[in-house]
Design a protein around this motif. Structure first.
Motif, PDB file in Angstrom:
ATOM      1  N   GLY A  17       0.845  -1.183   0.000  1.00  0.00           N
ATOM      2  CA  GLY A  17       0.000   0.000   0.000  1.00  0.00           C
ATOM      3  C   GLY A  17       0.880   1.233   0.000  1.00  0.00           C
ATOM      4  O   GLY A  17       1.813   1.334   0.810  1.00  0.00           O
ATOM      5  N   THR A  18       0.607   2.175  -0.888  1.00  0.00           N
ATOM      6  CA  THR A  18       1.410   3.388  -0.940  1.00  0.00           C
ATOM      7  C   THR A  18       0.594   4.511  -1.562  1.00  0.00           C
ATOM      8  O   THR A  18      -0.562   4.344  -1.933  1.00  0.00           O
ATOM      9  N   GLY A  19       1.184   5.657  -1.651  1.00  0.00           N
ATOM     10  CA  GLY A  19       0.509   6.843  -2.178  1.00  0.00           C
ATOM     11  C   GLY A  19       1.307   8.055  -1.751  1.00  0.00           C
ATOM     12  O   GLY A  19       2.489   7.944  -1.411  1.00  0.00           O
ATOM     13  N   LEU A  37       2.232   5.574  -7.012  1.00  0.00           N
ATOM     14  CA  LEU A  37       1.786   4.236  -7.398  1.00  0.00           C
ATOM     15  C   LEU A  37       2.587   3.711  -8.582  1.00  0.00           C
ATOM     16  O   LEU A  37       3.095   2.578  -8.564  1.00  0.00           O
ATOM     17  N   ILE A  38       2.718   4.521  -9.609  1.00  0.00           N
ATOM     18  CA  ILE A  38       3.404   4.063 -10.825  1.00  0.00           C
ATOM     19  C   ILE A  38       4.903   3.887 -10.587  1.00  0.00           C
ATOM     20  O   ILE A  38       5.515   2.934 -11.086  1.00  0.00           O
ATOM     21  N   ASN A  39       5.493   4.768  -9.789  1.00  0.00           N
ATOM     22  CA  ASN A  39       6.929   4.661  -9.528  1.00  0.00           C
ATOM     23  C   ASN A  39       7.299   3.451  -8.680  1.00  0.00           C
ATOM     24  O   ASN A  39       8.467   3.085  -8.586  1.00  0.00           O
ATOM     25  N   ALA A  40       6.292   2.836  -8.066  1.00  0.00           N
ATOM     26  CA  ALA A  40       6.559   1.625  -7.290  1.00  0.00           C
ATOM     27  C   ALA A  40       6.708   0.389  -8.175  1.00  0.00           C
ATOM     28  O   ALA A  40       7.188  -0.653  -7.713  1.00  0.00           O
ATOM     29  N   PRO A  88       8.730  -0.718 -10.756  1.00  0.00           N
ATOM     30  CA  PRO A  88      10.000  -1.457 -10.868  1.00  0.00           C
ATOM     31  C   PRO A  88      10.503  -1.979  -9.530  1.00  0.00           C
ATOM     32  O   PRO A  88      11.190  -3.011  -9.475  1.00  0.00           O
ATOM     33  N   ARG A  89      10.149  -1.308  -8.446  1.00  0.00           N
ATOM     34  CA  ARG A  89      10.633  -1.754  -7.139  1.00  0.00           C
ATOM     35  C   ARG A  89       9.913  -3.016  -6.666  1.00  0.00           C
ATOM     36  O   ARG A  89      10.531  -3.895  -6.063  1.00  0.00           O
ATOM     37  N   VAL A  90       8.622  -3.133  -6.943  1.00  0.00           N
ATOM     38  CA  VAL A  90       7.939  -4.366  -6.554  1.00  0.00           C
ATOM     39  C   VAL A  90       8.366  -5.524  -7.455  1.00  0.00           C
ATOM     40  O   VAL A  90       8.414  -6.680  -7.021  1.00  0.00           O
ATOM     41  N   MET A  91       8.696  -5.215  -8.705  1.00  0.00           N
ATOM     42  CA  MET A  91       9.134  -6.271  -9.622  1.00  0.00           C
ATOM     43  C   MET A  91      10.433  -6.909  -9.149  1.00  0.00           C
ATOM     44  O   MET A  91      10.692  -8.087  -9.418  1.00  0.00           O
ATOM     45  N   ASP A  92      11.257  -6.146  -8.432  1.00  0.00           N
ATOM     46  CA  ASP A  92      12.561  -6.642  -7.984  1.00  0.00           C
ATOM     47  C   ASP A  92      12.573  -7.096  -6.527  1.00  0.00           C
ATOM     48  O   ASP A  92      13.591  -7.573  -6.032  1.00  0.00           O
ATOM     49  N   ALA A  93      11.448  -6.955  -5.820  1.00  0.00           N
ATOM     50  CA  ALA A  93      11.411  -7.260  -4.384  1.00  0.00           C
ATOM     51  C   ALA A  93      11.050  -8.723  -4.142  1.00  0.00           C
ATOM     52  O   ALA A  93      10.394  -9.362  -4.972  1.00  0.00           O
ATOM     53  N   PRO A  94      11.452  -9.273  -2.998  1.00  0.00           N
ATOM     54  CA  PRO A  94      11.043 -10.637  -2.652  1.00  0.00           C
ATOM     55  C   PRO A  94       9.543 -10.686  -2.389  1.00  0.00           C
ATOM     56  O   PRO A  94       8.948  -9.707  -1.942  1.00  0.00           O
ATOM     57  N   LEU A 114      10.974  -1.443   0.863  1.00  0.00           N
ATOM     58  CA  LEU A 114      11.385  -1.289  -0.522  1.00  0.00           C
ATOM     59  C   LEU A 114      12.451  -0.194  -0.618  1.00  0.00           C
ATOM     60  O   LEU A 114      12.577   0.635   0.278  1.00  0.00           O
ATOM     61  N   PRO A 115      13.225  -0.168  -1.710  1.00  0.00           N
ATOM     62  CA  PRO A 115      14.236   0.883  -1.866  1.00  0.00           C
ATOM     63  C   PRO A 115      13.624   2.276  -1.903  1.00  0.00           C
ATOM     64  O   PRO A 115      12.409   2.457  -2.005  1.00  0.00           O
ATOM     65  N   VAL A 116      14.488   3.281  -1.842  1.00  0.00           N
ATOM     66  CA  VAL A 116      14.068   4.686  -1.854  1.00  0.00           C
ATOM     67  C   VAL A 116      13.214   4.979  -3.096  1.00  0.00           C
ATOM     68  O   VAL A 116      13.580   4.580  -4.211  1.00  0.00           O
ATOM     69  N   PRO A 117      12.064   5.633  -2.944  1.00  0.00           N
ATOM     70  CA  PRO A 117      11.227   5.955  -4.100  1.00  0.00           C
ATOM     71  C   PRO A 117      11.979   6.849  -5.103  1.00  0.00           C
ATOM     72  O   PRO A 117      12.757   7.722  -4.711  1.00  0.00           O
ATOM     73  N   ARG A 118      11.720   6.600  -6.363  1.00  0.00           N
ATOM     74  CA  ARG A 118      12.339   7.407  -7.400  1.00  0.00           C
ATOM     75  C   ARG A 118      11.474   7.301  -8.658  1.00  0.00           C
ATOM     76  O   ARG A 118      10.689   6.374  -8.811  1.00  0.00           O
ATOM     77  N   ALA A 119      11.653   8.255  -9.558  1.00  0.00           N
ATOM     78  CA  ALA A 119      10.838   8.297 -10.770  1.00  0.00           C
ATOM     79  C   ALA A 119      11.137   7.107 -11.669  1.00  0.00           C
ATOM     80  O   ALA A 119      12.287   6.644 -11.741  1.00  0.00           O
ATOM     81  N   PHE A 120      10.114   6.655 -12.352  1.00  0.00           N
ATOM     82  CA  PHE A 120      10.218   5.485 -13.223  1.00  0.00           C
ATOM     83  C   PHE A 120       9.838   5.868 -14.640  1.00  0.00           C
ATOM     84  O   PHE A 120       8.769   6.417 -14.891  1.00  0.00           O
ATOM     85  N   GLY A 121      10.737   5.601 -15.562  1.00  0.00           N
ATOM     86  CA  GLY A 121      10.430   5.817 -16.972  1.00  0.00           C
ATOM     87  C   GLY A 121      10.240   7.273 -17.339  1.00  0.00           C
ATOM     88  O   GLY A 121       9.366   7.600 -18.127  1.00  0.00           O
ATOM     89  N   VAL A 122      11.060   8.155 -16.761  1.00  0.00           N
ATOM     90  CA  VAL A 122      10.913   9.588 -17.068  1.00  0.00           C
ATOM     91  C   VAL A 122      11.472   9.885 -18.449  1.00  0.00           C
ATOM     92  O   VAL A 122      12.297   9.159 -18.963  1.00  0.00           O
TER      93      VAL A 122
END
Length: 335
Positions: free
Chosen positions: A136-138, A307-310, A312-318, A327-335
């Motif tokens: 859950g995030t936002g 939500l969208i920036n999460a 790649p991080r969920v794809m790589d998480a256990p 999860l790792p530090v939030p960061r922009a995805f696909g900018v």
């Protein structure tokens, strides 16, 4: 769980096509042009939406959850249907059992362990069994009053107390949020509905627990308060007209203490016509830190980004039930 070859975009299904869900879908379509993601499905129960296409795409909104998941085979589901975990638990489990990671805007899912220990254990077990991540995030909860505060302590040799404050002009936000803060009610009606637990900001306690857990602080008392902010002049939005003396929004606090000493204070002022919106994090420690986001973080677009920036991080998480601290530090995805 779906195995995604590195060369193909992430297959994303949007579950919930309210204002936030629609905004997520349109951002996903923008990112699809760069090959980062592919919008493969959309779900909503609103009859007025079912059968409609999502923007300039071939995706049609459906109300049949299981059939849509089976046909779309998403890697990730962006889930934006409700705030209360007990009401959306089955939706989340259905997606996880279909082999999809779930990134949800459900506020109570941000840190569900204290309020919903049984549901938390069930989601974690199903997620691990199916090889997927659920989180859950936002923006709030998920970033402005928890993740950002924890990041601010990253250079602290010693942190003794945290204060986070957020002032939001709700008149610029979507209709459901304006309704949620009680716009247009009398003070008496506000308090009656508050005492029934019908509205207010959901997630402040979860943010408090995220900060405490992230810092390893054990709290023996958590107190949350919710009071109305009354309009002092007429306020009109696209959805409400509020007269002086009527409710313009909320003042909500969550305070965490140990042994009678206040360690964390979160203060949220969210009302129509709020002047000087701002997000502020103060770390009382060595060195002292006073971080100010002028103008505040605009919640509607920031929620979509979170939500969208999460993805790649969920794809790589256990696999399992995660929080923003695992999860790792939030960061922009696909900018």
């Amino acid at each position: 769980m779906t195995t995604r070859p590195e060369h193909r975009p992430v297959r994303v299904l949007q579950y919930g096509m309210g204002p936030i869900g629609q905004a997520c879908a349109h951002v996903l379509l923008d990112k699809a042009r760069a090959g980062h993601v592919e919008l493969v499905g959309a779900i909503d129960i609103n009859p007025a939406l079912v059968g409609q296409r999502v923007g300039p795409s071939d995706v049609t909104i459906t109300s049949d959850v299981e059939a849509s998941l089976q046909a779309a085979r998403p890697d990730v589901v962006l889930h934006t249907t409700g705030s209360f975990l007990d009401k959306v638990k089955d939706q989340i489990l259905c997606c996880a059992r279909a082999g999809a990671h779930v990134i949800s805007s459900t506020e109570e899912l941000t840190f569900p362990y204290s309020k919903y220990p049984g549901i938390s254990s069930e989601i974690d077990a199903v997620a691990k069994a199916c090889g997927v991540v659920v989180i859950g995030t936002g923006v709030n909860p998920g970033y402005a009053m928890d993740t950002l505060a924890l990041a601010a302590t990253g250079v602290s040799a010693s942190a003794q107390r945290i204060e986070v404050s957020r002032v939001v002009d709700a008149s610029k936000r979507r209709e459901p949020l304006q309704r949620k803060v009680g716009a247009g009610l009398t003070a008496r009606a506000f308090r009656i509905r508050r005492d029934k637990g019908e509205f207010g900001h959901i997630g402040l306690r979860e943010s408090l627990e995220v900060v405490a857990t992230g810092l390893g602080w054990v709290l023996d008392e958590m107190v949350e308060t919710l009071e109305p902010v009354l309009a002092v002049y007429p306020v009109k939005t696209d959805y409400f007209s509020v007269a002086p003396g009527e409710v313009a929004g909320i003042l909500q606090t969550a305070v965490g203490s140990r042994n009678g000493h206040e360690l964390i204070r979160l203060t949220l002022k969210m009302y129509l016509g709020a002047q000087d919106p701002v997000d502020r994090v103060r770390v009382h420690g060595v060195p002292p830190i006073d971080m100010i986001v002028k103008g505040g973080i605009f919640g509607d677009t920031a929620t979509v980004g979170s939500l969208i920036n999460a993805i790649p991080r969920v794809m790589d998480a256990p696999p399992g039930l995660h929080t923003v601290i695992t999860l790792p530090v939030p960061r922009a995805f696909g900018v």
